[in-house]
Design a protein around this motif. Structure first.
Motif, PDB file in Angstrom:
ATOM      1  N   SER A 216       0.849  -1.204   0.000  1.00  0.00           N
ATOM      2  CA  SER A 216       0.000   0.000   0.000  1.00  0.00           C
ATOM      3  C   SER A 216       0.880   1.247   0.000  1.00  0.00           C
TER       4      SER A 216
ATOM      5  N   GLN B 265      -7.039  -1.137   5.961  1.00  0.00           N
ATOM      6  CA  GLN B 265      -6.555  -2.312   5.226  1.00  0.00           C
ATOM      7  C   GLN B 265      -7.655  -3.360   5.253  1.00  0.00           C
TER       8      GLN B 265
ATOM      9  N   THR C 148      -6.554  -6.877   4.113  1.00  0.00           N
ATOM     10  CA  THR C 148      -5.705  -7.499   5.125  1.00  0.00           C
ATOM     11  C   THR C 148      -6.542  -8.006   6.298  1.00  0.00           C
TER      12      THR C 148
ATOM     13  N   GLY D 148       3.258  -7.363   5.521  1.00  0.00           N
ATOM     14  CA  GLY D 148       3.091  -6.578   6.752  1.00  0.00           C
ATOM     15  C   GLY D 148       2.146  -7.217   7.752  1.00  0.00           C
ATOM     16  N   SER D 149       1.197  -8.015   7.278  1.00  0.00           N
ATOM     17  CA  SER D 149       0.194  -8.546   8.205  1.00  0.00           C
ATOM     18  C   SER D 149       0.658  -9.817   8.908  1.00  0.00           C
TER      19      SER D 149
ATOM     20  N   ASP E  54      -1.131 -11.770  -0.768  1.00  0.00           N
ATOM     21  CA  ASP E  54      -0.719 -10.412  -0.407  1.00  0.00           C
ATOM     22  C   ASP E  54      -1.033  -9.464  -1.568  1.00  0.00           C
TER      23      ASP E  54
ATOM     24  N   ARG F 155      -4.850  -8.991  -1.559  1.00  0.00           N
ATOM     25  CA  ARG F 155      -5.409  -8.172  -0.472  1.00  0.00           C
ATOM     26  C   ARG F 155      -4.933  -6.726  -0.570  1.00  0.00           C
TER      27      ARG F 155
ATOM     28  N   ASN G  11      -7.020  -3.403  -0.348  1.00  0.00           N
ATOM     29  CA  ASN G  11      -6.677  -2.355   0.635  1.00  0.00           C
ATOM     30  C   ASN G  11      -6.671  -0.981  -0.025  1.00  0.00           C
TER      31      ASN G  11
HETATM   32  N1  ASP Z   1       0.895  -5.897   1.807  1.00  0.00           N
HETATM   33  C1  ASP Z   1      -0.220  -5.303   2.489  1.00  0.00           C
HETATM   34  C2  ASP Z   1      -0.285  -3.819   2.151  1.00  0.00           C
HETATM   35  O1  ASP Z   1       0.708  -3.227   1.832  1.00  0.00           O
HETATM   36  C3  ASP Z   1      -0.178  -5.502   3.966  1.00  0.00           C
HETATM   37  C4  ASP Z   1      -0.368  -6.971   4.274  1.00  0.00           C
HETATM   38  O2  ASP Z   1      -1.520  -7.416   4.318  1.00  0.00           O
HETATM   39  O3  ASP Z   1       0.587  -7.692   4.456  1.00  0.00           O
HETATM   40  O4  ASP Z   1      -1.335  -3.242   2.183  1.00  0.00           O
END
Ligand code: ASP
Length: 409
Positions: free
Chosen positions: A266, A300, A303, A347-348, A377, A380, A384
């Motif tokens: 994101s 998010q 996520t 990140g999640s 990822d 999602r 996001n």
């Molecule tokens: N990669 C996702 C983001 O940048 C975060 C995650 O769900 O790991 O929005």
């Protein structure tokens, strides 16, 4: 050719070529191409974008808060942003949890891929360093002392010399910083198709497609949930509250969606979202800059859905019968974890680990999903970022005069 068409071609070609390269893993020329040529291309591109993110976010927030505060007060737009963030996160988690309970992808899993212990250990270290979820919630609300000065008279005296001219100078300064960042992003975007090819090629080369077969139902559950969130929540909200055609909206934001999908970040997508919000969606910069910068880390939805589905999936794999109360706990924690997740690839994962441990799901379970995580990822992250743009459109629509007055871009 339009940017989104080029990005889409790069994406499909990258996947196809990467999957073939996976099959030929170990052939020196293929490995050299992936690791020594395409990997640096992708990384340099991402660094160039990330380089602009910090000054851009800072400048956008300064200008956004100043502009909003000057006219109608920040409270209205900020309040609505928070409300929509909570609402959209909640709907996506509920959708995901309904699906995972109906499909039960974790029951009778045919194959158990070996857990990647080293990767899980790395995640555990990250999870230990992450903020507790309760702090994520607390930090959404500024501390009293940060908003109200302990010595207002002295502040007023200091504030006197800070005249309108100086204020304008400061705002112009941040405007220039923002524009400079936008220009760098514009240059970087020329190389975006090549970078997307490189990034996606290496992802497919590394992970291949075999793992998908074992976890097919789980992957389908997550992807179906994400699609439903877009179709059943975003589209009606855009139509009813935003008074916009969802299809026209999708057409306007498609390059952002493809880009978010390719980079799985994101944060890396933020500069492009900001540009598209102003140029294609024609949102007021003062609203979109504020909503999108906050949304890129706090909102998010994809996520949150992924976290809810994954936790229940792992509970099914380990035949843990979560009570209704525990499921509600997973739901609430997934919403909060979604808000607290950093907008970077993967990140999640540390967040999931924290929640998993709190409801007694073994940490090694994460090893099961790591092979398909990068693909999920990508999916999602696309949701996001779309969610952020949806909120920006909704907040702009409901902001009356602020939204109507377009500041020069
Ligand atoms: N990669 C996702 C983001 O940048 C975060 C995650 O769900 O790991 O929005």
């Amino acid at each position: 050719m339009k940017l989104h068409t080029k990005l889409l071609i790069a994406l499909v070609a990258g996947f196809a070529a990467g999957a073939v390269a996976h099959a030929y893993g170990g052939v020196p020329a293929v490995d050299f191409l992936g690791a020594q040529i395409l990997r640096p291309i992708g990384q340099i591109f991402l660094r160039l974008i990330f380089m602009t993110v910090v000054p851009m976010v800072f400048a956008a927030l300064v200008i956004g808060v100043y502009e909003l505060g000057r006219e109608h007060g920040l409270g209205g737009a900020a309040g609505r942003t928070l409300l929509f963030t909570m609402f959209l996160s909640a709907t996506s988690v509920v959708l995901g949890m309904l699906l995972v309970n109906a499909i039960r992808p974790g029951a009778n899993l045919p194959v158990r891929p070996a857990a990647d212990t080293a990767a899980v250990q790395r995640l555990e270290t990250n999870a230990a360093a992450a903020k507790p979820l309760s702090d994520v919630l607390i930090e959404l609300i500024p501390r009293r002392g940060e908003r109200e000065s302990p010595n207002p008279e002295q502040d007023a005296a200091v504030g006197q010399p800070f005249r309108a001219a100086e204020r304008n100078l400061l705002v112009r300064f941040f405007d220039q910083i923002f524009d400079a960042c936008m220009r760098i992003v514009g240059w970087a975007m020329l190389a975006a198709p090549l970078a997307v090819f490189a990034i996606v090629f290496n992802t497919a080369r590394e992970f291949g497609t075999d793992i998908f077969q074992a976890l097919l139902l789980y992957v389908i559950t997550v992807v179906a949930g994400l699609l439903l969130q877009a179709l059943l929540v975003y589209a009606p909200l855009l139509r009813v509250v935003g008074r916009r055609s969802p299809l026209a909206f999708l057409r306007d934001v498609r390059e952002v969606v493809v880009y978010a999908f390719s980079t799985a970040s994101s944060n890396a997508t933020l500069p492009l979202s900001l540009k598209v919000a102003e140029t294609k969606l024609q949102l007021s910069p003062r609203i979109s800059r504020f909503v999108l910068t906050v949304g890129s880390t706090a909102n998010q939805n994809g996520t949150a859905l992924f976290e809810g589905v994954t936790l229940l999936f792992l509970a099914q794999v380990y035949a843990l019968d979560l009570t209704f109360g525990q499921q509600i706990r997973v739901m609430v924690m997934s919403i909060v974890a979604g808000i607290g997740t950093a907008g970077v690839p993967g990140g999640s994962l540390p967040m999931i680990l924290i929640v998993a441990q709190s409801v007694g799901i073994p940490a090694e379970g994460m090893g099961l999903i790591l092979g398909v995580d990068r693909f999920l990822d990508m999916c999602r992250t696309a949701v996001n970022v779309t969610g952020d743009l949806v909120i920006a459109a909704l907040v702009d629509k409901r902001s009356g005069p602020i939204g109507a007055q377009r500041a020069p871009v």
